[in-house]
Scaffold this motif. Structure first.
Motif, short mmCIF file in Angstrom:
data_model
loop_
_atom_site.label_atom_id
_atom_site.label_comp_id
_atom_site.label_asym_id
_atom_site.label_seq_id
_atom_site.Cartn_x
_atom_site.Cartn_y
_atom_site.Cartn_z
N UNK A 118 0.83 -1.20 0.00
CA UNK A 118 0.00 0.00 0.00
C UNK A 118 0.86 1.26 0.00
N UNK A 119 1.94 1.24 0.78
CA UNK A 119 2.84 2.40 0.82
C UNK A 119 3.45 2.67 -0.55
N UNK A 120 3.85 1.62 -1.26
CA UNK A 120 4.45 1.81 -2.58
C UNK A 120 3.43 2.35 -3.58
N UNK A 121 2.17 1.93 -3.46
CA UNK A 121 1.14 2.42 -4.36
C UNK A 121 0.71 3.84 -4.00
N UNK A 122 0.67 4.17 -2.70
CA UNK A 122 0.45 5.56 -2.31
C UNK A 122 1.55 6.45 -2.87
N UNK A 123 2.78 5.95 -2.85
CA UNK A 123 3.89 6.72 -3.40
C UNK A 123 3.70 6.98 -4.89
N UNK A 124 3.25 5.96 -5.62
CA UNK A 124 2.99 6.13 -7.05
C UNK A 124 1.89 7.16 -7.28
N UNK A 125 0.82 7.08 -6.48
CA UNK A 125 -0.27 8.05 -6.64
C UNK A 125 0.25 9.47 -6.44
N UNK A 126 1.00 9.68 -5.37
CA UNK A 126 1.52 11.01 -5.10
C UNK A 126 2.47 11.49 -6.17
N UNK A 127 3.33 10.58 -6.64
CA UNK A 127 4.31 10.95 -7.66
C UNK A 127 3.62 11.36 -8.95
N UNK A 128 2.73 10.53 -9.46
CA UNK A 128 2.12 10.81 -10.77
C UNK A 128 1.10 11.94 -10.70
N UNK A 129 0.41 12.10 -9.56
CA UNK A 129 -0.46 13.26 -9.41
C UNK A 129 0.35 14.56 -9.45
N UNK A 130 1.52 14.53 -8.83
CA UNK A 130 2.39 15.72 -8.85
C UNK A 130 3.00 15.93 -10.22
N UNK A 131 3.43 14.84 -10.86
CA UNK A 131 4.03 14.94 -12.19
C UNK A 131 3.04 15.52 -13.19
N UNK A 132 1.78 15.11 -13.07
CA UNK A 132 0.76 15.60 -14.00
C UNK A 132 0.68 17.13 -13.97
N UNK A 133 0.81 17.70 -12.77
CA UNK A 133 0.72 19.16 -12.66
C UNK A 133 1.95 19.85 -13.21
N UNK A 134 3.07 19.13 -13.31
CA UNK A 134 4.29 19.71 -13.90
C UNK A 134 4.23 19.74 -15.42
N UNK A 135 3.28 19.03 -15.99
CA UNK A 135 3.26 18.85 -17.45
C UNK A 135 2.10 19.58 -18.11
N UNK A 136 1.63 20.66 -17.48
CA UNK A 136 0.49 21.37 -18.05
C UNK A 136 0.83 22.04 -19.38
N UNK A 137 2.12 22.21 -19.67
CA UNK A 137 2.51 22.76 -20.97
C UNK A 137 2.40 21.73 -22.09
N UNK A 138 2.04 20.49 -21.73
CA UNK A 138 1.92 19.41 -22.72
C UNK A 138 0.51 18.82 -22.64
N UNK A 139 -0.47 19.53 -23.17
CA UNK A 139 -1.87 19.09 -23.03
C UNK A 139 -2.17 17.75 -23.73
N UNK A 140 -1.30 17.35 -24.67
CA UNK A 140 -1.53 16.09 -25.38
C UNK A 140 -0.80 14.92 -24.72
N UNK A 141 -0.25 15.15 -23.54
CA UNK A 141 0.47 14.09 -22.83
C UNK A 141 -0.38 13.64 -21.64
N UNK A 142 -0.82 12.40 -21.66
CA UNK A 142 -1.70 11.87 -20.62
C UNK A 142 -0.89 11.17 -19.54
N UNK A 143 -1.12 11.57 -18.28
CA UNK A 143 -0.60 10.84 -17.13
C UNK A 143 -1.81 10.23 -16.43
N UNK A 144 -1.87 8.91 -16.44
CA UNK A 144 -3.06 8.22 -15.94
C UNK A 144 -2.67 7.15 -14.92
#
Length: 336
Positions: free
Chosen positions: A203-229
């Motif tokens: 669970x800790x490793x998956x929480x880490x993934x959630x936090x990482x990719x949720x944060x990464x998504x916000x760093x990539x707003x200059x790339x609207x055609x790039x999906x982080x899911x």
């Protein structure tokens, strides 16, 4: 005229709430994903011809992803540690699709060998020229109580599930930002949203993934055609329990238990591909009552804690009685 507009909006709101309520109670996917499966883009149309790199492709969800993507006409890069199993999956893909041998590239990969990931990326690009979609599926689960588990197990879970996934993403993402398009899809878990006993490290490793990719998504707003899911499945019929970590690094799971009650892997993967085809940022995929539990954590956390304490106690009782931790929440464990 204004009255007609108000009436139309009212009916739409009632329909929306009713549909959401039905999803909440009866569905096996969240509202957005289920709606996309009914009226959105079809995977066989949207994903045809795209190059998809799948980690953990030798079994379980990864293997089924390969089969369904092959039938969609996607070109595939299949990665896992076991090259012989990857070749078996490739043969099955060719048998059930119109793909040719050169459309499926077997690329053995160990997520723990992070120093090799740059070279693996270069090899993938050499074969196809580009990567349209990376599906981070590789990883292992856990079945052990914290008080009985060595810290080495927690390190191994974070190294594999979290850092291994971050490492391969680190190699693929610059390629996608340079092209201005692409999708990075990561298989998390319902326990990446809410914890569960017997899987504290998982669970800790998956929480880490959630936090990482949720944060990464916000760093990539200059790339609207790039999906982080991120994909958050509940219990699925696969080999993940058989390969789970226990209280010691090299100790296998004693019994995997009955898998029949879990969601069929084919259904889970179909919904994943619907989500990818429609650009959904987070997907909840689970049979009831697990999906309902997710909604409870999202909207009524106080009630969710109450339910968690009851089901968590049952899960630990089942585990100590030698039963499958997931499959018998509502049965009484044998004491003799």
């Amino acid at each position: 005229m204004d009255c007609c507009i108000v009436s139309a909006l009212w009916y739409f709101l009632v329909f929306y709430l009713l549909f959401h309520f039905l999803c909440f109670i009866f569905a096996d996917a969240d509202f957005t994903l289920l709606w996309a499966s009914l009226v959105g883009h079809r995977p066989e149309t949207k994903l045809k011809g795209l190059v998809v790199w799948i980690t953990g492709a030798s079994s379980g969800i990864g293997e089924e992803l390969a089969y369904q993507l092959a039938r969609c006409g996607s070109r595939l890069i299949l990665s896992a540690r076991r090259e012989d199993e990857l070749n078996r999956v490739k043969r099955c893909c060719l048998e059930q699709s119109n793909l040719q041998d050169e459309d499926i590239f077997v690329l053995p990969l160990d997520l723990l060998e992070r120093a090799s990931h740059e070279e693996k990326m270069k090899t993938a690009i050499q074969h196809f020229g580009h990567v349209d979609i990376l599906i981070n599926n590789g990883g292992r689960s856990q079945r052990s109580l914290f008080l009985e588990t060595n810290v080495d197990v927690y390190q191994a879970l974070m190294e594999l599930n979290f850092l291994g996934t971050v490492s391969i993403t680190k190699q693929v993402l610059p390629h996608m930002t340079k092209r201005g398009t692409g999708s990075i899809v990561t298989v998390s878990s319902v326990v990446g949203l809410a914890g569960a006993p017997l899987g504290t490290g998982y669970s800790a490793s998956k929480h880490a993934l959630q936090g990482f990719f949720n944060s990464l998504r916000t760093e990539l707003t200059d790339y609207p055609e790039l999906l982080i899911s991120t994909v958050c499945p509940g219990p699925v019929q696969s080999q993940i329990v058989h390969n789970a970590f226990t209280e010691e690094l090299n100790k296998p799971v004693a019994t995997a238990g009955n898998q029949e009650y879990k969601m069929p892997t084919s259904r889970c993967v179909h919904l994943m591909l619907v989500g990818i085809a429609n650009g959904i940022k987070e997907m909840w995929i689970a049979k009831q009552p697990f999906l309902l539990f997710n909604y409870a954590w999202q909207y009524t956390p106080t009630i969710a804690w109450f339910i968690t304490n009851i089901l968590g106690k049952k899960r630990v009782q089942n585990f100590k009685a030698g039963m499958d931790a997931d499959s018998s929440y509502f049965t009484k464990p044998k004491t003799s």
